[in-house]
Motif scaffolding. Sequence first.
Motif, PDB file in Angstrom:
ATOM      1  N   ALA A 114       0.837  -1.201   0.000  1.00  0.00           N
ATOM      2  CA  ALA A 114       0.000   0.000   0.000  1.00  0.00           C
ATOM      3  C   ALA A 114       0.871   1.250   0.000  1.00  0.00           C
ATOM      4  CB  ALA A 114      -0.925  -0.012   1.217  1.00  0.00           C
ATOM      5  N   ASN A 115       1.963   1.230   0.764  1.00  0.00           N
ATOM      6  CA  ASN A 115       2.879   2.370   0.801  1.00  0.00           C
ATOM      7  C   ASN A 115       3.570   2.546  -0.545  1.00  0.00           C
ATOM      8  OD1 ASN A 115       3.815   4.482   2.477  1.00  0.00           O
ATOM      9  ND2 ASN A 115       5.795   3.453   2.708  1.00  0.00           N
ATOM     10  N   ALA A 116       3.915   1.404  -1.195  1.00  0.00           N
ATOM     11  CA  ALA A 116       4.521   1.470  -2.525  1.00  0.00           C
ATOM     12  C   ALA A 116       3.560   2.101  -3.528  1.00  0.00           C
ATOM     13  CB  ALA A 116       4.926   0.071  -2.979  1.00  0.00           C
ATOM     14  N   GLY A 117       2.278   1.787  -3.401  1.00  0.00           N
ATOM     15  CA  GLY A 117       1.279   2.404  -4.284  1.00  0.00           C
ATOM     16  C   GLY A 117       1.241   3.913  -4.113  1.00  0.00           C
ATOM     17  N   ARG A 118       1.338   4.374  -2.869  1.00  0.00           N
ATOM     18  CA  ARG A 118       1.358   5.831  -2.627  1.00  0.00           C
ATOM     19  C   ARG A 118       2.598   6.465  -3.239  1.00  0.00           C
ATOM     20  NH1 ARG A 118      -1.101   4.034   2.244  1.00  0.00           N
ATOM     21  NH2 ARG A 118       0.897   3.671   3.273  1.00  0.00           N
ATOM     22  N   LEU A 119       3.743   5.753  -3.152  1.00  0.00           N
ATOM     23  CA  LEU A 119       4.985   6.293  -3.732  1.00  0.00           C
ATOM     24  C   LEU A 119       4.870   6.421  -5.247  1.00  0.00           C
ATOM     25  CD1 LEU A 119       7.968   7.084  -3.667  1.00  0.00           C
ATOM     26  CD2 LEU A 119       8.548   4.650  -3.717  1.00  0.00           C
ATOM     27  N   VAL A 120       4.362   5.377  -5.916  1.00  0.00           N
ATOM     28  CA  VAL A 120       4.249   5.404  -7.376  1.00  0.00           C
ATOM     29  C   VAL A 120       3.342   6.549  -7.819  1.00  0.00           C
ATOM     30  CG1 VAL A 120       3.422   4.127  -9.391  1.00  0.00           C
ATOM     31  CG2 VAL A 120       4.715   2.933  -7.614  1.00  0.00           C
ATOM     32  N   GLN A 121       2.192   6.698  -7.176  1.00  0.00           N
ATOM     33  CA  GLN A 121       1.263   7.757  -7.573  1.00  0.00           C
ATOM     34  C   GLN A 121       1.870   9.136  -7.326  1.00  0.00           C
ATOM     35  OE1 GLN A 121      -3.038   7.144  -6.820  1.00  0.00           O
ATOM     36  NE2 GLN A 121      -2.457   5.266  -5.737  1.00  0.00           N
ATOM     37  N   ARG A 122       2.498   9.339  -6.178  1.00  0.00           N
ATOM     38  CA  ARG A 122       3.103  10.640  -5.871  1.00  0.00           C
ATOM     39  C   ARG A 122       4.236  10.942  -6.853  1.00  0.00           C
ATOM     40  NH1 ARG A 122       4.540  13.805  -1.201  1.00  0.00           N
ATOM     41  NH2 ARG A 122       5.628  15.639  -2.055  1.00  0.00           N
ATOM     42  N   TYR A 123       5.021   9.920  -7.204  1.00  0.00           N
ATOM     43  CA  TYR A 123       6.151  10.118  -8.116  1.00  0.00           C
ATOM     44  C   TYR A 123       5.667  10.544  -9.497  1.00  0.00           C
ATOM     45  CZ  TYR A 123      10.641   9.102 -10.407  1.00  0.00           C
ATOM     46  OH  TYR A 123      11.818   9.189 -11.112  1.00  0.00           O
ATOM     47  N   LEU A 124       4.642   9.854 -10.012  1.00  0.00           N
ATOM     48  CA  LEU A 124       4.127  10.208 -11.342  1.00  0.00           C
ATOM     49  C   LEU A 124       3.502  11.598 -11.340  1.00  0.00           C
ATOM     50  CD1 LEU A 124       2.569   6.762 -12.310  1.00  0.00           C
ATOM     51  CD2 LEU A 124       4.581   7.831 -13.336  1.00  0.00           C
ATOM     52  N   GLU A 125       2.838  11.966 -10.256  1.00  0.00           N
ATOM     53  CA  GLU A 125       2.264  13.313 -10.149  1.00  0.00           C
ATOM     54  C   GLU A 125       3.363  14.370 -10.126  1.00  0.00           C
ATOM     55  OE1 GLU A 125       0.017  12.983  -6.601  1.00  0.00           O
ATOM     56  OE2 GLU A 125      -1.623  11.828  -7.515  1.00  0.00           O
ATOM     57  N   THR A 126       4.471  14.073  -9.453  1.00  0.00           N
ATOM     58  CA  THR A 126       5.586  15.027  -9.375  1.00  0.00           C
ATOM     59  C   THR A 126       6.266  15.165 -10.720  1.00  0.00           C
ATOM     60  OG1 THR A 126       5.911  14.372  -7.068  1.00  0.00           O
ATOM     61  CG2 THR A 126       7.700  15.584  -8.120  1.00  0.00           C
TER      62      THR A 126
END
Length: 524
Positions: free
Chosen positions: A391-403
């Motif tokens: 779940a934490n990895a999912g948050r990282l991927v989404q935040r990274y693509l948004e950035t």
Amino acid sequence: MYHILAMEEGQLPGKKGGVSFQAAEVISRHNDSLKASEVRWDLEKKASRPFVTVERDEQLTKGECYPEILRAALERNRDEGAIDLLVQVMAPDLYANLPAISEKEIAGSLTNLSLTLQELHDRYGEAAAHVIDEVQAARQKDAEQKARKEALSREVKDAAEAHTFSFPAVRGVQAGREYYIAQIPLSVLVKLFVFDDEYVPPELRAQRTLNQTRAKGISDYIVANQDEYVLPALTASVSQEMRFDAINGGSLGMLNIPMDSTLLINDGQHRRAGIELAMDAASQLKNETIGVTIYFDEGLERSQQMFSDINSRQVKPSSAINALYDKRDPINKWLMSLLQDMPTIRRLIDFENATVGRRSKKLWSIVVFRRFVMRLTGLRDKEVPGQEVLANAGRLVQRYLETLAINLTQWDNLVSGRLVASEARDDMVIGHAVFLEALGLFGNQALLDGGVLGLQDVDELHWSKLVSLYTIDPGKSSQVWQGRCVLHGKMQKTADGVKLTAAALLSTANCPLPDQLAQLESRI
């Protein structure tokens, strides 16, 4: 068509005083009898009034009244109830699973029908006798079928004791030749069906040499998935004439194979070897079966041709399709769930091909996107993390693509569709798989210092290092990509190309290069 008619006037509760209906009025129509029954029970509960279901070929008008049809339906229901009552009186033991009807129940039913017992016999005796005859005839037929099955069972046992191997089979014809599809117990398969000795020269074999590693892989798969493994049928040839005893002259029957014949596997020797290894680890598998397509052996040349025909026309599914369908892989399952939460990214993914075509509207294959995610998070296939880490990895991927959409030139236009994928691939590096993987490697080094994501607070990672990406020139002709992901004007997708592209991104962000990337960079 099934119609529900009101047996008497009444009212259904609802807003503004409810809805009134008349006797014999059609309340609803249905194509399915079960649905009609459910609706009728619901109507009777709501209106506290009786309704009746009428089956008619022609469609009745909803809201109209049909007193003659209602009268006929009630009369038919009354007749059916009377016949059923008389059947229970005349043959109380006919339905063994139902308790016998009591005299009190008979008297009550006769009162409701306004009939004496003699009148019931006079009016419905013939129909009741017909029902009894039909039930008894059906029982007789069942008994005959059971006897046939027992006789066949004895035949199978007798055949097993004779000088043949006998298996239940289906007979078919291909290219004018008869063949059979049999269900073979796994324990019998490994004892009877053989494959060519590996030391026989290739020109004298009907198969390839057995690969023990592949057989072990099949065995591990079976043992690990005993409740849901799937193995396709094998193909084999028998060296002697077989006898097929058809049941009632049809295509089903018993296939009898001489005991002194050779049963040679034409296709599936690795499955057979894997099954043998699996039974050593899980003996309970021995009674399970596998389909075997059996042909008469017409010699080495024919067997070799069969092997060629079967294997040369098999098409291996793409790695993208495997990734999409393999729900046993927890990373795949998590990744597919993650993409459901990112519809904008999901529509850019090609789920069917391992590589994206030049003119495709898709940006990346699911295989490439998976590698990007694994590089970014540092997760490993053989070290599956818990749900909290995923779940934490999912948050990282989404935040990274948004950035990236904020800081990387043209990235937002590419992802949003304002920049066509095929045009981006022609002129820019950002539309290519090598760049996406490099972004994953860069992000892991910049945000996680090259480590593995655990339960760190994603918001507390080194996001400021991504701000400098706005200075990156995404054009394919930019000097910074030459010798990295671009060679002589063409994109190159290699392991070193990914690493060198990531090194360029890290240098732009003033991030130190790890030793491996530094060594590669020194060559540039």
